[in-house]
Design a protein around this motif. Sequence first.
Motif, PDB file in Angstrom:
ATOM      1  N   GLY A 195       0.780  -1.219   0.000  1.00  0.00           N
ATOM      2  CA  GLY A 195       0.000   0.000   0.000  1.00  0.00           C
ATOM      3  C   GLY A 195       0.816   1.276   0.000  1.00  0.00           C
ATOM      4  N   TYR A 226      -4.959   1.737  -2.488  1.00  0.00           N
ATOM      5  CA  TYR A 226      -4.834   1.007  -1.232  1.00  0.00           C
ATOM      6  C   TYR A 226      -6.044   1.279  -0.339  1.00  0.00           C
ATOM      7  CZ  TYR A 226      -3.088   5.648  -0.044  1.00  0.00           C
ATOM      8  OH  TYR A 226      -2.966   7.001   0.081  1.00  0.00           O
ATOM      9  N   THR A 227      -6.357   0.315   0.475  1.00  0.00           N
ATOM     10  CA  THR A 227      -7.344   0.498   1.529  1.00  0.00           C
ATOM     11  C   THR A 227      -6.638   0.485   2.874  1.00  0.00           C
ATOM     12  OG1 THR A 227      -7.745  -1.894   1.683  1.00  0.00           O
ATOM     13  CG2 THR A 227      -9.215  -0.624   0.254  1.00  0.00           C
ATOM     14  N   HIS A 228      -7.248   1.152   3.826  1.00  0.00           N
ATOM     15  CA  HIS A 228      -6.869   1.002   5.223  1.00  0.00           C
ATOM     16  C   HIS A 228      -7.715  -0.161   5.752  1.00  0.00           C
ATOM     17  CE1 HIS A 228      -4.709   4.933   5.887  1.00  0.00           C
ATOM     18  NE2 HIS A 228      -5.265   5.130   4.705  1.00  0.00           N
ATOM     19  N   PRO A 253      -2.039   7.690   3.165  1.00  0.00           N
ATOM     20  CA  PRO A 253      -1.672   6.406   3.755  1.00  0.00           C
ATOM     21  C   PRO A 253      -1.410   6.489   5.258  1.00  0.00           C
ATOM     22  CG  PRO A 253       0.156   7.299   2.465  1.00  0.00           C
ATOM     23  CD  PRO A 253      -1.029   8.167   2.200  1.00  0.00           C
ATOM     24  N   LEU A 303      -2.205  -1.226   5.454  1.00  0.00           N
ATOM     25  CA  LEU A 303      -2.576  -0.853   4.096  1.00  0.00           C
ATOM     26  C   LEU A 303      -2.572  -2.088   3.211  1.00  0.00           C
ATOM     27  CD1 LEU A 303      -0.490   2.410   3.521  1.00  0.00           C
ATOM     28  CD2 LEU A 303      -2.829   2.199   4.377  1.00  0.00           C
TER      29      LEU A 303
END
Length: 402
Positions: A200, A217-219, A298, A333
Motif C-alpha cells: 500500500g 490502497y485500503t486502510h 496512507p 494498508l
Amino acid sequence: MMKSYDWIVIGGGITGATLSYELAKQGLSVLLLEQDKTLQNATRFSYGGLSYWLGTTDLTRQLCQEGITIHRQLSQELDAATLFRELDVILTILPEDDPHKVAQSYANCAIPPRLITVAEACEREPLLNKDTIAGALTVSQGQISPESTTQAYYQAFTRLSGEIEIAQVTGFLQENYRFVGVKTNQGNYHSANIVVCAGGLSRQLLKLAEIPISLYYTHAELVEILPTQHDRVSLKTIIMQAVLKRLRMEGEASQIEGDSLWDKPGNIVAPSILDAGAIQLPDGIIRFGQLSRVLSDPYAKVDGKESETQLRHQVGNILPSLAKLPGNWYECLVAFTRDRLPLIGKIEPYEGIHIFSGFSNPLVLVPALARRFAHVAIAEKDDLIEKLSPSRFVKDQSTTHP
C-alpha cells in the motif's frame, strides 16, 4: 569503493521476501530494504489464505495452480516451516441475498464452491450462528502463517548471500530517465535495478520520483486475539462473506475519473465497508475483520475504538463466541488495482525501476509470479508477466521527468 547490487528490493513483506529469494536464486546480487524491524504491514496482519480455487480466467487459473503447487512443497524448499495446511472455507450468505444467485456468481471459478444449507454450514463450523445466515458455500483452500513464511524466505535468501537492511527509503538516485539507486535514512545504496514491493505504500514511494501509478490502497482494520487470550476457542474453517462489499468498493475507488482524489491527502475516495469474517492461524492466533476504508492519505488516523466496536458487532452476529474475547485492534494498508490483478514489471518509460505489488487477492499468486519475474530478470521472455505490466493502464499523464 561503494558496493552496487544487481537488484534492490524495497519492502520486506511476503512479496518482497519472496521476490528477493527468487532473484538471488538466479545468481543475482540482491539487497532487501525494509523500514521496520518488526513487520507492521499487510503481511503482519494477513489471514494467510491461499484461494487457489478462485481463478476465473486462463491467466489466473494457471497462476493459482502454479502458486499452490509451490506452496505445497515450500517448507521443504526453504528448509523452514511455513505452517502450510489445507482446510475448508465457509462463505456465508446473508439473509438478504439469494443463495442460488450467489452460488451462480462463483460458477466460473476454477473450483466452484458448493452450496450448502445452514445446518451443513454449522456442522462444518460449530461456532456459526444459524439464525443470521441464509446458507453458505464451501470449498477447500490452503493456508499459511504469513509471518513464518516470510521468515522462511528471509533465511533462505540470506543463505544465498542476499543482504537485508532496516532502512526507510526517502528518495531515488537518478540519471535522467535511469534509476541507479535509492536514498534512505541510513545512507544511499546503488543498483542496476530497483523493484518496489511496498504494498500500500508503493504509490507513495513512486510519488517521490513523480511517477504516477495505477495502484491504490485500503486502510484494512481487524481485531487479533492471541492464543493466551482465548480459552480453547477453535475455528475449524475459514469464514468469509460470499458477497464481498470490498470488491465493489475497490472498483469505485479506482475509476480513472477519480484518480485526482488520490493525489491530495484528506479525501475519502469511497464509503467504508465491513465484510465480516474470521480465521484462526495454525499457531492459534485468531484474526477477525475486515473493515476497509479508502482514504487518500496512507498515514490517515482513524478511530480505532469505534472501528473495533463495529467489528465486534458485525462479526459477533455470525460468530457470537468471538465477539467478547479480549484482543487488539490493528490496521494496515492493502494494495489493489483497477482490474484486481497485480502490477508487475518495468515502469515505462524509465530504466531500472520496476514494480511488484497489488496482491490484495489472492495471495497464492505471489510465489509463481516472483519466480517468473526472476526469470525475466535474467533475460528470459515471459508473455504472462507482460500481461501484468503497469503499462496496461495507460493514463492521461503529463509527467515531469526528473
